[in-house]
Design an enzyme around this catalytic site. Structure first.
Site, PDB file in Angstrom:
ATOM      1  N   LEU A  76       0.819  -1.220   0.000  1.00  0.00           N
ATOM      2  CA  LEU A  76       0.000   0.000   0.000  1.00  0.00           C
ATOM      3  C   LEU A  76       0.853   1.270   0.000  1.00  0.00           C
ATOM      4  O   LEU A  76       0.529   2.242  -0.685  1.00  0.00           O
ATOM      5  CB  LEU A  76      -0.955   0.022   1.191  1.00  0.00           C
ATOM      6  CG  LEU A  76      -2.215  -0.809   1.058  1.00  0.00           C
ATOM      7  CD1 LEU A  76      -3.048  -0.719   2.324  1.00  0.00           C
ATOM      8  CD2 LEU A  76      -3.045  -0.396  -0.141  1.00  0.00           C
ATOM      9  N   CYS A  77       1.940   1.256   0.750  1.00  0.00           N
ATOM     10  CA  CYS A  77       2.803   2.437   0.800  1.00  0.00           C
ATOM     11  C   CYS A  77       3.483   2.665  -0.552  1.00  0.00           C
ATOM     12  O   CYS A  77       3.620   3.814  -0.999  1.00  0.00           O
ATOM     13  CB  CYS A  77       3.838   2.304   1.908  1.00  0.00           C
ATOM     14  SG  CYS A  77       3.081   2.284   3.554  1.00  0.00           S
ATOM     15  N   THR A  78       3.865   1.596  -1.216  1.00  0.00           N
ATOM     16  CA  THR A  78       4.468   1.738  -2.540  1.00  0.00           C
ATOM     17  C   THR A  78       3.438   2.263  -3.530  1.00  0.00           C
ATOM     18  O   THR A  78       3.743   3.140  -4.345  1.00  0.00           O
ATOM     19  CB  THR A  78       5.067   0.394  -3.012  1.00  0.00           C
ATOM     20  OG1 THR A  78       6.090   0.016  -2.083  1.00  0.00           O
ATOM     21  CG2 THR A  78       5.654   0.509  -4.410  1.00  0.00           C
TER      22      THR A  78
END
Length: 158
Positions: A49-51
């Site tokens: 999700l952060c990527t």
């Protein structure tokens, strides 16, 4: 667990910070004065999700630059991990390390959250827009990654 996190609101003064960045530099709130800034807090570099969120901001970076914004991502990752993340994802904006969680706590982006049905302490995915004078113009806690860019376009008039 810890005490409930701070909850900042539009009109509040952005908390000061001074953090090490990917590439060996530093970023301070004072460095961002004179132009608007977008600060986004995320849990961990190189996670799915952060990527996705980082790459969405990368792919839409011109929207922010054209509106005068400087973009800064802050996570609890060490600088070496941020260096790797920035290089692997070709991220054009500043990534800063808050290993102590002090800046995240000051912004209310560190605290108790529910992960897969379990209460844990960690980074609360959050985004803040700050005007040229250091005043918050947009505050969003618990950012939904798939709608992050659309939300910013709407709320910041991009």
């Amino acid at each position: 667990m810890s005490t409930p996190p701070v909850k900042l609101a539009v009109g509040d003064t952005a908390p000061a910070f001074d953090l090490a960045t990917a590439g060996g530099g530093r970023v301070r709130l004072e460095d961002l004065r004179g132009a608007p800034a977008l600060i986004w807090f995320y849990p961990a570099a190189n996670t799915s999700l952060c990527t996705k969120q980082a790459c969405d901001l990368r792919d839409n970076h011109r929207l922010f630059v054209d509106a005068g914004y400087r973009v800064v991502g802050i996570s609890p990752d060490p600088v070496a991990e941020l260096d790797r993340f920035a290089a692997e994802q070709d991220l054009p904006y500043t990534l800063a390390s808050d290993e102590s969680h002090a800046v995240m706590a000051a912004y209310g982006a560190w605290g108790e959250k529910n992960m897969y049905g379990k209460l844990v302490e960690g980074t609360i995915r959050s985004t803040f827009a700050i005007d040229a004078d250091g005043v918050l113009t947009f505050v969003k806690y618990r950012v939904g990654t798939p709608k992050h860019i659309a939300l910013l376009q709407e709320k910041l008039g991009l």
